[in-house]
Design an enzyme around this catalytic site. Structure first.
Site, mmCIF file in Angstrom:
data_model
loop_
_atom_site.group_PDB
_atom_site.id
_atom_site.type_symbol
_atom_site.label_atom_id
_atom_site.label_comp_id
_atom_site.label_asym_id
_atom_site.label_seq_id
_atom_site.Cartn_x
_atom_site.Cartn_y
_atom_site.Cartn_z
ATOM 1 N N HIS A 75 0.831 -1.149 -0.035
ATOM 2 C CA HIS A 75 0.201 -0.015 -0.027
ATOM 3 C C HIS A 75 0.791 1.197 -0.003
ATOM 4 O O HIS A 75 1.885 1.229 0.982
ATOM 5 C CB HIS A 75 -1.046 0.002 1.108
ATOM 6 N N TYR B 69 -9.109 5.110 8.128
ATOM 7 C CA TYR B 69 -9.044 5.394 9.288
ATOM 8 C C TYR B 69 -10.199 6.613 9.342
ATOM 9 O O TYR B 69 -10.190 7.806 8.834
ATOM 10 C CB TYR B 69 -7.728 6.033 9.735
ATOM 11 N N PRO C 204 -3.940 -0.520 19.196
ATOM 12 C CA PRO C 204 -3.837 -1.034 17.708
ATOM 13 C C PRO C 204 -3.780 0.145 16.689
ATOM 14 O O PRO C 204 -3.363 -0.233 15.692
ATOM 15 C CB PRO C 204 -4.992 -1.962 17.626
ATOM 16 N N LYS D 36 1.374 -0.623 15.457
ATOM 17 C CA LYS D 36 2.661 -0.749 15.716
ATOM 18 C C LYS D 36 3.069 -2.124 16.276
ATOM 19 O O LYS D 36 4.212 -2.238 16.581
ATOM 20 C CB LYS D 36 3.111 0.605 16.361
ATOM 21 N N TYR E 156 4.208 6.217 10.372
ATOM 22 C CA TYR E 156 3.338 5.043 9.946
ATOM 23 C C TYR E 156 4.183 3.854 9.296
ATOM 24 O O TYR E 156 4.027 2.842 9.509
ATOM 25 C CB TYR E 156 2.080 5.640 9.070
HETATM 26 C C1 DHB Z 1 -5.154 -3.346 10.956
HETATM 27 C C2 DHB Z 1 -4.960 -2.969 12.122
HETATM 28 C C3 DHB Z 1 -4.775 -1.783 12.748
HETATM 29 O O1 DHB Z 1 -4.093 -1.678 14.018
HETATM 30 C C4 DHB Z 1 -4.317 -0.972 11.674
HETATM 31 O O2 DHB Z 1 -4.025 0.613 12.076
HETATM 32 C C5 DHB Z 1 -4.410 -0.947 10.414
HETATM 33 C C6 DHB Z 1 -4.674 -2.238 10.099
HETATM 34 C C7 DHB Z 1 -5.517 -4.648 10.351
HETATM 35 O O3 DHB Z 1 -5.571 -5.322 11.431
HETATM 36 O O4 DHB Z 1 -5.786 -4.670 9.131
#
Ligand code: DHB
Length: 404
Positions: free
Chosen positions: A72, A200, A292, A296, A384
């Site tokens: 991506h 997001y 999450p 990270k 990121y």
């Molecule tokens: C996923 C999990 C995440 O915490 C995130 O920020 C982006 C993607 C995932 O599980 O695909």
């Protein structure tokens, strides 16, 4: 039984460490409480930073990830009825790869076993002994038999709830914690992706995230009560919530599909300092947890064991302990920066109980700024795709100075 490095926990951190040590000719044994099937089917996050994918490729465990993972180049932030793109590659020269953590685990297990590595599944009742001595020991029960593994070093990679961190004597470490008053409801669905890139979203009803695992399997999350249970949500209620938070006025709508998995993810920031006591080193979730948002967790675990494998390599090559002695400090600098990033992304994108309309406006303004300013977008993007593995800004500046 005797080995050089006893590794407690067969998640990505433990398995990758064992693999990296093997490439340097250093023997290790991995002890994992779960069965291979349970370990390999645990659904976790799926975003690999640039440096994580590079390390997996360089060390020969990245072929399937390269074939099946999706690269991506940007991610989207959605707020106030708008969707704005952060061009990760344009801003940093780097990309991310979507590939499930359990797929990384499968690749590592296979690679270790094919190389004759010892991964002992079903190792229960693990106890760590003599951590302050030069021969620490791991006692465990397997197939009804009590066993003892004598080691030069023990590495705890058994996650937040594992025994390793709990084996530290009182008062040798300090723990820092922040709990968040919400969780993530996660689903896996069969169906085509709704978008080519992650979204997001901040919505008045709460956060939502559109992610993917493959062209056929999608991963979606939405902010929920931290004590909610997967069984409380019917499929219809889940889709209604996702549509409410994600669909946009231009007619874009999240694609529905057959829901094949539901779970609730807890949200917490946690750091244990230092990440070492005597001959015990902690790595990954055993030492630190991030919420999450920003994905990270596994990337930090990978960075830890990369640093540790170098320290152990130096020790076995020369008896020097300089890198091992610097392990905790080196890792913690990166851990705290990733903790800050995950906390910031979480704060910017979620609704907190009691938040007023002013707070929501602040969040929208921040998202507007982050997506509208090249400087701010670059700051998000460089975090990121992953901050440098070990070298900080100063080391980079020195390198630049000596190159010019
Ligand atoms: C996923 C999990 C995440 O915490 C995130 O920020 C982006 C993607 C995932 O599980 O695909």
């Amino acid at each position: 039984m005797r080995t050089r490095v006893g590794i407690v926990g067969g998640g990505p951190a433990g398995l990758l460490l064992s693999h990296l040590l093997h490439l340097r000719g250093i023997e290790s044994v991995v002890l994992e409480a779960r069965s291979r099937e349970d370990l390999e089917s645990e659904i976790r996050a799926g975003v690999l930073e640039h440096g994580t994918t590079e390390l997996l490729m360089e060390t020969g465990v990245g072929d399937r990830m390269r074939r099946e993972g999706a690269v991506h180049r940007s991610v989207n932030l959605q707020f106030d009825g708008r969707r704005e793109r952060i061009d990760l590659e344009g801003l940093t020269g780097k990309t991310i790869t979507l590939y499930g953590q359990h797929e990384v685990v499968k690749d590592l297990v296979r690679t270790r076993l094919e190389a004759g590595g010892e991964v002992l599944f079903g190792a229960k009742g693990i106890e760590l002994r003599d951590l302050g001595s030069e021969e620490p020991k791991v006692r465990f029960l397997r197939e009804g038999e009590e066993r003892e593994l004598r080691c030069d070093f023990v590495v705890g990679t058994d996650g937040f709830h594992g025994v390793s961190r709990k084996s530290l004597p009182d008062r040798v470490s300090t723990e820092y914690e922040r709990r968040y008053p919400f969780g993530w409801f996660g689903i896996l669905i069969e169906g085509p992706p709704s978008t080519e890139e992650l979204i997001y979203a901040l919505h008045e009803r709460g956060f939502a995230l559109v992610s993917t695992r493959s062209p056929e399997i999608q991963r979606l999350y939405f902010q929920c009560d931290p004590n909610d249970e997967a069984g409380n949500w019917s499929d219809d209620r889940i889709w209604a919530e996702l549509h409410a938070r994600l669909d946009t006025e231009d007619g874009w709508t999240v694609n529905e599909g057959n829901i094949i998995h539901k779970n609730v993810v807890q949200m917490r920031s946690f750091v244990c300092e230092p990440m070492r006591y005597g001959r015990l080193f902690l790595a990954g979730d055993a030492a630190h947890i991030v919420p999450p948002t920003g994905a990270k967790g596994m990337n930090l675990a990978v960075a830890d064991v990369r640093v540790l494998s170098r320290g152990l390599t130096e020790f076995y090559a020369s008896g020097e302990t300089e890198l091992l002695d610097g392990y905790s400090e080196t890792c913690l600098r990166r851990v705290w920066k990733a903790s800050r990033f995950s906390w910031w992304m979480t704060s910017m994108l979620h609704r907190f109980d009691g938040d007023d309309a002013f707070q929501y406006r602040m969040q929208v303004a921040e998202l507007d700024y982050v997506t509208g300013s090249r400087a701010a977008a670059t700051s998000l993007a460089e975090n990121y795709v992953g901050l440098p593995m070990e070298r900080g800004f100063e080391a980079q500046a020195k390198e630049r100075a000596s190159a010019s």
